[in-house]
Scaffold this active site. Structure first.
Site, short mmCIF file in Angstrom:
data_model
loop_
_atom_site.label_atom_id
_atom_site.label_comp_id
_atom_site.label_asym_id
_atom_site.label_seq_id
_atom_site.Cartn_x
_atom_site.Cartn_y
_atom_site.Cartn_z
N ASP A 250 0.96 -1.28 0.19
CA ASP A 250 0.09 -0.22 0.39
C ASP A 250 0.86 0.89 -0.11
O ASP A 250 0.11 2.23 0.46
CB ASP A 250 -1.32 0.94 1.36
CG ASP A 250 -1.96 0.73 1.12
OD1 ASP A 250 -2.55 1.25 -0.42
OD2 ASP A 250 -2.28 1.32 1.52
N ASP A 288 -3.96 -3.83 -5.05
CA ASP A 288 -2.51 -2.73 -5.56
C ASP A 288 -1.64 -3.22 -5.94
O ASP A 288 -0.77 -2.18 -6.27
CB ASP A 288 -2.78 -2.23 -4.27
CG ASP A 288 -4.35 -1.36 -3.79
OD1 ASP A 288 -5.53 -1.78 -5.16
OD2 ASP A 288 -4.67 -1.46 -3.23
N ASP A 435 -11.13 1.49 5.29
CA ASP A 435 -10.27 1.87 4.47
C ASP A 435 -9.37 2.20 5.25
O ASP A 435 -8.31 2.74 4.95
CB ASP A 435 -10.74 2.18 3.66
CG ASP A 435 -11.50 2.18 2.81
OD1 ASP A 435 -11.66 0.92 2.04
OD2 ASP A 435 -12.64 2.42 2.12
#
Length: 461
Positions: A250, A288, A435
């Site tokens: 991330d 991601d 999130d």
């Protein structure tokens, strides 16, 4: 941006690492004489306007001109057994003396010639490898593989290394998707039975099948994965897992973390795949990680990440034969489709079932499937294959408002199911899990369940 569970919010199923209940399924080759090394043509047949012979261990087809339709000049092989809902992969190497576009099918060999696989491919004088995964929509002993070469004028077609094989199909081994009794929503409901929100969260979220995320919060990844998959297997259900432990996860944002080194990640993902073994499963690989290549500071770091992702696809391919694995491909508005196709190829997507879209995001299913089609168009034109994909529908009921971190006004999407414009529509992100400390949950860390977030997703507020 994917924002997986935090260490404090994840509960592992007790390990149930007993013997696998389903034996590994090896590839089952259905094509005979696909290498042409014997120097013979049979059992391949030729139609009108084609002439076959073996030349330098390649099948050569000389095609005459003057034809109007692809099927006016063809070659093929009959007697291919096909099972309904079974997954297959057709692969071959082909070239032509002049640039042409030809048709390739796996189809019923008699009228109405139903074709579970029907592809147009572009050929040049440079031999190119093509790989097409598909799922059969018919059961027959009269299937056939055809190469339809008409309507292109006169040219010479060359073919080699033809394979039609089955792959382990987890959908066919189970009776439905697994509902995790220890998901964050279920755990919250169980410990808050007197809360006025509990009944709604139980009915709309906790009772639905969704993925479980695994990362560096699991101290023993073998026991964690084996226990979860084993519990699903005992219930005759299909579990969905997310591998989320890539180094530099991330890009240091809300869900930062991951394995401490490339070697640590290789050991972790190898154990993850081995813990699934031959039991049926679906795995989403590193949300991601491909899309966030841009945040890495050097090409060396980017190549290291791509190498780790390729290793992950190889481990799942080799150690989990009845798993459909999907390498994450971002979302519909993040990376251009042609760039994503190039990155997925570099990250090893050809080793596995396909790619995932919209994980932890909000874009509609229609937007996601359109983007998936564009990615596949680029994969096909550049590399000669397409891949299946899945879409995360956990929070896309109202679409995206352009925000990704706990935005208001979002809503639950359709529950996990087969089809819907993709291989599957899945709840990959756990609805109600934050999130990060942002948006309408500024005090809830990433991966922690928030009942107010859950209720707003239920109501679309």
């Amino acid at each position: 941006m994917a924002c997986g569970p935090s260490t404090s919010s994840t509960v592992d199923t007790p390990a149930e690492a007993g013997p696998d209940s389903i034996a590994a399924q090896s590839l089952n080759e259905l094509v005979s004489n696909g290498t042409f090394n014997s120097g013979t043509v049979a059992p391949w047949w030729q139609g009108a306007n084609t002439q076959l012979r073996v030349e330098n261990a390649l099948l050569r087809a000389d095609v005459t001109g003057g034809t109007a339709n692809p099927w006016d000049a063809l070659l093929g092989q009959d007697g291919i057994p096909l099972n309904n809902a079974q997954a297959y992969t057709l692969a071959f190497t082909a070239s032509s003396s002049t640039p042409v576009t030809v048709r390739v099918t796996v189809q019923l060999g008699v009228a109405p010639y139903t074709a579970p696989l029907d592809q147009r491919i572009s050929l040049t004088s440079t031999a190119k490898r093509f790989t097409f995964p598909f799922t059969s929509n018919l059961g027959t002993a009269q299937g056939q593989v055809t190469f339809q070469l008409g309507g292109q004028g006169a040219f010479t077609f060359r073919l080699d290394d033809v394979s039609l094989s089955t792959e382990g199909n987890p959908l066919g081994m189970t009776s439905g998707f697994y509902v995790d009794p220890l998901s964050n929503p279920a755990t919250w409901v169980n410990s808050h039975s007197g809360d006025s929100r509990a009944a709604s969260i139980q009915a709309s979220i906790a009772s639905k099948p969704m993925a479980r995320w695994f990362g560096n919060w699991n101290p023993d990844i073998t026991s964690a994965v084996s226990g979860f998959v084993g519990a699903a297997d005992a219930a005759d259900k299909l579990p969905v897992l997310v591998a989320y432990n890539i180094p530099g996860r991330d890009c240091g944002s809300h869900s930062s973390g991951g394995a401490g080194s490339p070697d640590a990640y290789r050991a972790w993902i190898a154990s993850f795949a081995a813990a699934i073994g031959s039991r049926p499963a679906v795995v989403v690989i590193e949300p991601d990680a491909v899309a966030q290549l841009d945040c890495l500071s050097s090409d060396t770091e980017r190549q290291t990440r791509l190498g780790l992702l390729r290793y992950a696809t190889e481990q799942l391919r080799d150690k989990a034969p009845n798993t459909w694995a999907y390498l994450d491909g971002g979302n519909a508005q993040w990376i251009a489709a042609d760039v994503m196709a190039q990155r997925l190829e570099s990250a090893g997507v050809r080793n596995i079932r396909g790619f995932s879209l919209n994980v932890s995001n909000y874009y509609t299913t229609a937007q996601s499937t359109s983007y998936g089609g564009s990615v596949n168009a680029s994969l096909s034109s550049r590399y000669g294959y397409t891949k299946s994909f899945v879409v995360d529908t956990s929070r896309n009921g109202n679409g995206s408002n352009g925000e990704w971190c706990n935005p208001a006004g979002r809503k639950l999407g359709v529950t996990s199911q087969v089809g819907g414009g993709a291989d599957m529509l899945l709840w990959v992100k756990v609805p109600g899990d934050s999130d990060g400390q942002c948006g309408i949950a500024p005090n809830t860390p990433a991966g922690q369940f928030d009942p107010n977030l859950a209720l707003r997703l239920i109501n679309g507020t």
